[in-house]
Design an enzyme around this catalytic site. Structure first.
Site, PDB file in Angstrom:
ATOM      1  N   LYS A  84      11.749  -3.940  -4.806  1.00  0.00           N
ATOM      2  CA  LYS A  84      10.900  -4.427  -5.886  1.00  0.00           C
ATOM      3  C   LYS A  84      11.693  -5.154  -6.969  1.00  0.00           C
ATOM      4  O   LYS A  84      12.910  -5.045  -7.075  1.00  0.00           O
ATOM      5  CB  LYS A  84      10.064  -3.278  -6.454  1.00  0.00           C
ATOM      6  CG  LYS A  84       8.997  -2.843  -5.441  1.00  0.00           C
ATOM      7  CD  LYS A  84       7.884  -2.040  -6.026  1.00  0.00           C
ATOM      8  CE  LYS A  84       6.789  -1.821  -4.978  1.00  0.00           C
ATOM      9  NZ  LYS A  84       5.736  -0.928  -5.473  1.00  0.00           N
ATOM     10  N   ARG A 115       8.029   5.005   0.660  1.00  0.00           N
ATOM     11  CA  ARG A 115       7.516   3.867   1.428  1.00  0.00           C
ATOM     12  C   ARG A 115       8.561   2.754   1.351  1.00  0.00           C
ATOM     13  O   ARG A 115       8.872   2.268   0.258  1.00  0.00           O
ATOM     14  CB  ARG A 115       6.183   3.411   0.835  1.00  0.00           C
ATOM     15  CG  ARG A 115       5.503   2.248   1.538  1.00  0.00           C
ATOM     16  CD  ARG A 115       4.199   1.907   0.814  1.00  0.00           C
ATOM     17  NE  ARG A 115       3.483   0.815   1.461  1.00  0.00           N
ATOM     18  CZ  ARG A 115       3.678  -0.474   1.213  1.00  0.00           C
ATOM     19  NH1 ARG A 115       4.599  -0.830   0.314  1.00  0.00           N
ATOM     20  NH2 ARG A 115       2.973  -1.399   1.834  1.00  0.00           N
TER      21      ARG A 115
END
Length: 269
Positions: free
Chosen positions: A213, A248
């Protein structure tokens, strides 16, 4: 100490999209996505999360028909892969078909706020993951503002859990996800990660997703998405130490290895 120390579960990401932030288009074809999912299982994934609509900042929504066309053949192709499957969707109609095709978990970045979503989840008797997102993917990163990001995210997740339970979903089927990167600045993301143990302390399993991210690039020389493995693993290890049930990730093999070594060290202490 056991030969296989306890570690959080690892959920491998299968994006069947042309525009996801990290791997958009790489597995957009059914055969490629199925092969990728099987490779993630071989690499050690405990779950697979299959999505057909990008939720990156600025992403364009897709229709129910298009999303189904992307994900259902992949879901069917991976139904015998030997691990539970998750459908990453905001749409109750997509979740309904996905459950019939083999999914077990409805992973919803919108926390089942669509019309009829809690009732659909109750009817399907599936597990659900409720994620926090401020705004919508199209606008969530324009100017996210909180007075108390941890308190507000915590309150939102617990309120959504109550609403979903009121619709008939048992508590033991509900996961929570603080939504790292979804309507948050770098400071917000760091505050939430620092408070993961607090968020994990409410009796719900915690799903944590920080793989590749943007906050990693903000901390490290604007690194490209495929150059964020180190930061992704650091976040996963912190999540493991803070009580996350599952992480995840894109890079399954490396994450599994890191979590396994981390768990072995903790067990030896």
């Amino acid at each position: 100490m056991s030969d296989r120390p306890f570690r959080p579960l690892v959920m491998g990401i299968v994006n069947v999209t042309p525009d996801s932030f990290s791997d958009g288009g790489r597995h957009g074809e059914t055969a490629s996505a199925i092969a990728h999912g099987k490779a993630l299982v071989a690499a050690g994934a405990d779950w697979l999360d299959i999505g057909g609509e990008s939720t990156r900042p600025g992403a364009v929504p897709v229709s129910v028909a298009d999303e189904l066309q992307r994900v259902i053949p992949v879901m069917e192709g991976l139904s015998g892969a030997g691990v539970p499957l998750s459908i990453d969707t905001m749409k109750p109609a997509v979740a309904e078909v996905a459950m019939k095709a083999g999914a077990r978990l409805w992973n919803d970045v919108n926390a089942l706020r669509a019309d009829g979503a809690p009732q659909m989840a109750a009817n399907l008797m599936c597990e659900v993951c409720l994620m926090h997102m401020q705004g919508a993917p199209q606008t969530m990163q324009e100017n996210p503002v909180y007075d108390d990001v941890v308190g507000e995210v915590e309150a939102f997740l617990l309120e959504r859990a109550d609403a979903v339970m009121a619709a008939g979903v048992p508590k033991e089927k509900i996961w929570l996800d603080p939504g790292i990167g979804f309507g948050k600045t770098l400071a917000h993301n760091l505050a939430l990660m620092a408070a993961l143990s607090r968020l994990a302390g409410h009796g719900f399993p915690l799903l944590f997703g920080a793989s590749r991210k943007r906050f990693i690039a903000a901390l490290d020389r604007d690194a490209a998405a495929d150059e964020r493995l180190g930061g992704s693993i650091a976040a996963a290890l912190h999540a493991a130490a803070s009580g996350a049930t599952m992480v995840r990730v894109h890079d399954v093999r490396e994450t599994v290895q890191a979590l396994t070594v981390h768990a072995a060290i903790r067990e030896a202490d």
